[in-house]
Design a protein around this motif. Structure first.
Motif, PDB file in Angstrom:
ATOM      1  N   ARG A 193       0.574   4.776  -5.157  1.00  0.00           N
ATOM      2  CA  ARG A 193       0.265   3.346  -5.052  1.00  0.00           C
ATOM      3  C   ARG A 193       1.419   2.461  -5.504  1.00  0.00           C
ATOM      4  O   ARG A 193       1.217   1.343  -5.995  1.00  0.00           O
ATOM      5  N   SER A 248       1.393  -1.553  -5.791  1.00  0.00           N
ATOM      6  CA  SER A 248       0.639  -2.288  -4.770  1.00  0.00           C
ATOM      7  C   SER A 248      -0.351  -3.269  -5.392  1.00  0.00           C
ATOM      8  O   SER A 248      -0.831  -4.167  -4.700  1.00  0.00           O
ATOM      9  N   ARG A 249      -0.658  -3.135  -6.688  1.00  0.00           N
ATOM     10  CA  ARG A 249      -1.556  -4.082  -7.358  1.00  0.00           C
ATOM     11  C   ARG A 249      -1.055  -5.511  -7.219  1.00  0.00           C
ATOM     12  O   ARG A 249      -1.846  -6.464  -7.214  1.00  0.00           O
ATOM     13  N   TYR A 286      -2.882  -7.398  -4.491  1.00  0.00           N
ATOM     14  CA  TYR A 286      -4.348  -7.534  -4.491  1.00  0.00           C
ATOM     15  C   TYR A 286      -4.751  -8.810  -5.230  1.00  0.00           C
ATOM     16  O   TYR A 286      -4.057  -9.280  -6.141  1.00  0.00           O
ATOM     17  N   ASP A 303      -7.448  -9.268  -7.171  1.00  0.00           N
ATOM     18  CA  ASP A 303      -7.940  -9.055  -8.540  1.00  0.00           C
ATOM     19  C   ASP A 303      -8.052  -7.553  -8.807  1.00  0.00           C
ATOM     20  O   ASP A 303      -7.899  -6.728  -7.902  1.00  0.00           O
ATOM     21  N   ASP A 304      -8.326  -7.217 -10.072  1.00  0.00           N
ATOM     22  CA  ASP A 304      -8.434  -5.808 -10.460  1.00  0.00           C
ATOM     23  C   ASP A 304      -9.595  -5.117  -9.758  1.00  0.00           C
ATOM     24  O   ASP A 304      -9.513  -3.929  -9.423  1.00  0.00           O
ATOM     25  N   SER A 318     -10.975  -5.598  -6.695  1.00  0.00           N
ATOM     26  CA  SER A 318     -10.689  -5.185  -5.317  1.00  0.00           C
ATOM     27  C   SER A 318      -9.650  -4.066  -5.294  1.00  0.00           C
ATOM     28  O   SER A 318      -9.725  -3.153  -4.461  1.00  0.00           O
ATOM     29  N   TYR A 319      -8.686  -4.103  -6.219  1.00  0.00           N
ATOM     30  CA  TYR A 319      -7.671  -3.042  -6.280  1.00  0.00           C
ATOM     31  C   TYR A 319      -8.321  -1.693  -6.607  1.00  0.00           C
ATOM     32  O   TYR A 319      -8.037  -0.674  -5.965  1.00  0.00           O
ATOM     33  N   GLY A 340      -8.911   1.637  -4.141  1.00  0.00           N
ATOM     34  CA  GLY A 340      -8.360   2.898  -4.628  1.00  0.00           C
ATOM     35  C   GLY A 340      -9.385   4.013  -4.599  1.00  0.00           C
ATOM     36  O   GLY A 340      -9.087   5.137  -4.178  1.00  0.00           O
ATOM     37  N   MET A 355      -6.311 -10.646   0.176  1.00  0.00           N
ATOM     38  CA  MET A 355      -5.204 -10.246  -0.682  1.00  0.00           C
ATOM     39  C   MET A 355      -4.451 -11.494  -1.131  1.00  0.00           C
ATOM     40  O   MET A 355      -4.777 -12.622  -0.724  1.00  0.00           O
TER      41      MET A 355
END
Length: 618
Positions: free
Chosen positions: A350, A375-376, A379, A381-382, A384-385, A389, A408
């Motif tokens: 990632r 890749s965070r 995104y 917010d945490d 959706s990340y 994943g 995103m």
């Protein structure tokens, strides 16, 4: 050794073919998804446009028939007065009927019959009997209701049309005959001509038994062809079986064979159905152009991929002997992927390993800023990340592709809708394609907005009003509050519309909506339910007197004249009928109906005022 060289080239060829197939498959998949989403958006727009027109026209037809019904009731009242005075002069009867007919331009003739069905005021034509007509028999059987006939050919005025009838009864309830108004079908067609349905569209009015009353289409050589028949498509019958009030479908029209997106709406208070058909050729032309451009781009990209793959393979064959050229060939293949059409990124754990220029442009980063970044960063917010994943991990582990749509984040912090597709690559890496679908999502939001708002004024429409009012009634019931439901009608609007044109009428409606909105509180509701009729809901009232100030303020707001397009102005006022919750009713239909009745009482009393249910006009 030669056999090792052949094995190396064979492995390279397999990987190259696999890579191209993966890329091509993903490009085709994205293209198909975009084309399908665009098709659905265009179809949704067509259905909504047709539904809005059908609703507006059905309400217009209903309003016109209500005027005719009011004229019939007035005629009956005048005739009862003659009977009470013992006057039996046919000339006086004919004068009353002609006087009422002249007040409603849509009525072609207003006739009175005796109990046997003989017309008492045939004018300059021989008297005929209407005893065999369906409306005469229905009015005789049910003297308390208004009867709407099936489409019928007139015996006195000729041509196809409708008859609206009410029974005449004596003081003891005995049947004396009927009063009926004749409306030619061409009256409806003239009204339908004002609707913009395109060169191949059609507006159709049918009776409750689906007999054709009137139809307008620029393609019709004979406007009266099929009048009186019930020849309709199976799709219409199936849609009516599912929902007899409103709906839509796509089919070829039986009368002319044109494929249309057709919406239907039951005419309020009358057994009739209004249908608006918009030709699919008109609506899907733009979509076909989009698909053609998308197909051309896809074919170009596929051709480039195939051409570059062949080139790379041949180069690789040479580089088996010339290792120095490997970097050059890799750069050439990378140039293929680094296109400006589709954003791509390759990840390991990632974290960015490679990305093309389109990715940086899509998210607003400068060249090199995303190199090696997790890749965070892209995104929103945490949550959706982490969700993505967890969802794609299994697919990548089993070399299956993964696809989703989500919001995103760009570098400037703004949100963007992305169609995200990923597939596993050898050595634990994954390749991702990102497509900006914000425009498609915006179109979907616009379609949803159109479904619940009036096109002309932007106010909530009847559907959204009923939903909002139902919620407000429940809230008022829980909190022991009062609500005022106000039914508003513009005084003098018809004169503006008739003398200055529909552009002037539309301008007055928009300005009226602005004045209404400007003179209520933020938690009140203003809606347009058709024509020049509005509904205002005054929310969170503490008692029956709280609404008086607001209503007087509204009357004052309409004192100033309305400026008209092209210069000049018009004086348009309002009449308001008020029903209070819970005093005058506890459900939506009852409150709005009673407010409407109070408004009509105010109209009869002189207009430009507000009238409470059960109150005398002031």
């Amino acid at each position: 050794m030669p056999w090792r060289t052949s094995a190396s080239l064979l492995r390279f060829r397999r990987y190259l073919i696999l890579g191209n197939l993966v890329v091509l498959a993903m490009v085709v998949l994205v293209a198909l998804q975009v084309a399908h989403a665009s098709y659905q958006t265009h179809e949704a727009r067509a259905r909504q446009s047709a539904a809005n027109l059908a609703q507006t026209l059905s309400q217009s037809v209903s309003a016109g028939l209500k005027l005719v019904d009011n004229s019939l009731q007035t005629t009956l009242k005048r005739l009862d007065e003659l009977q009470a005075r013992g006057v039996a002069d046919p000339r006086e009867l004919a004068r009353i009927a002609e006087e009422q007919r002249s007040l409603v331009p849509a009525v072609d003739a207003l006739r009175v019959t005796d109990a046997s069905g003989l017309v008492l005021n045939p004018g300059d034509r021989p008297a005929v009997s209407m005893a065999d007509r369906d409306y005469f028999q229905a009015a005789k059987a049910e003297p308390t209701r208004t009867v709407v006939s099936e489409p019928v050919r007139g015996r006195l005025i000729g041509g196809w049309g409708l008859a609206i009838a009410r029974a005449r009864t004596a003081a003891d309830g005995s049947f004396l005959g009927v009063v009926y108004a004749s409306i030619k079908a061409e009256r409806f067609r003239d009204d339908f001509k004002r609707a913009d349905v395109g060169a191949q569209g059609a507006v159709t009015l049918r009776s409750g038994s689906l007999q054709l009353i009137a139809r307008h289409s620029l393609l019709d050589a004979n406007p009266e062809a099929g009048t009186g028949t019930a020849k309709v498509s199976d799709q219409l019958r199936a849609a009516l079986a599912h929902d007899p009030k409103r709906g839509s479908f796509v089919t070829r029209t039986v009368l002319d064979g044109i494929e249309r997106v057709t919406a239907y709406e039951a005419v309020p208070d009358y057994p009739m159905l209004l249908l608006v058909g918009l030709a699919t050729d008109d609506f899907y032309t733009a979509w076909r152009r989009e698909v053609a451009v998308l197909a051309a781009l896809m074919l170009l990209l596929e051709a480039l991929l195939v051409a570059f793959s062949v080139f790379i393979y041949r180069a690789q064959a040479r580089q088996v002997k010339e290792r120095g050229r490997v970097e050059l060939l890799a750069a050439e293949r990378g140039a293929l992927l680094d296109n400006e059409l589709i954003a791509m990124v390759r990840l390991r754990d990632r974290r960015e390993v490679w990305h093309n220029a389109a990715l940086a442009q899509l998210f607003g980063y400068e060249p090199g800023e995303l190199s090696g970044q997790p890749s965070r960063l892209l995104y929103l917010d945490d949550e959706s990340y982490a969700q993505v994943g967890r969802a794609y991990q299994h697919q990548l582990e089993t070399l299956r592709s993964y696809r989703t749509q989500l919001r995103m984040r760009r570098k400037d912090g703004s949100a963007i809708w992305i169609d995200l597709s990923g597939t596993a690559l050898p050595d634990g890496e994954s390749l991702w394609l990102l497509l900006d679908i914000s425009a498609i999502k915006h179109s979907e939001e616009q379609a949803r907005h159109l479904a619940f708002h009036d096109v002309l004024t932007g106010l909530p429409n009847r559907h959204l009003l009923f939903e909002s009012l139902a919620f407000m009634l429940r809230d008022a019931g829980r909190n022991d509050r009062w609500l005022a439901i106000c039914y508003l009608d513009l005084d003098g609007f018809k004169a503006v519309n008739d003398t200055r044109g529909h552009d002037a009428g539309d301008a007055v409606l928009r300005a009226a909506a602005e004045r209404l909105t400007a003179n209520v509180r933020i938690n009140d509701v203003v809606a347009r339910i058709g024509g020049d009729e509005f509904v205002l809901v005054l929310n969170q009232l503490g008692g029956l007197s709280d609404e008086r100030h607001a209503l007087n303020r509204l009357l004052d707001a309409f004192e100033a004249p309305f400026p008209l397009p092209g210069g000049g102005s018009a004086q348009v006022g309002i009449s308001i009928g008020v029903a209070m919750y819970p005093r005058h009713g506890k459900d939506v239909n009852t409150l709005i109906t009673r407010a409407d009745q109070a408004m009509l009482a105010g109209k009869r009393a002189g207009k430009g005022r507000w009238v409470m249910v059960e109150d005398e006009p002031t």
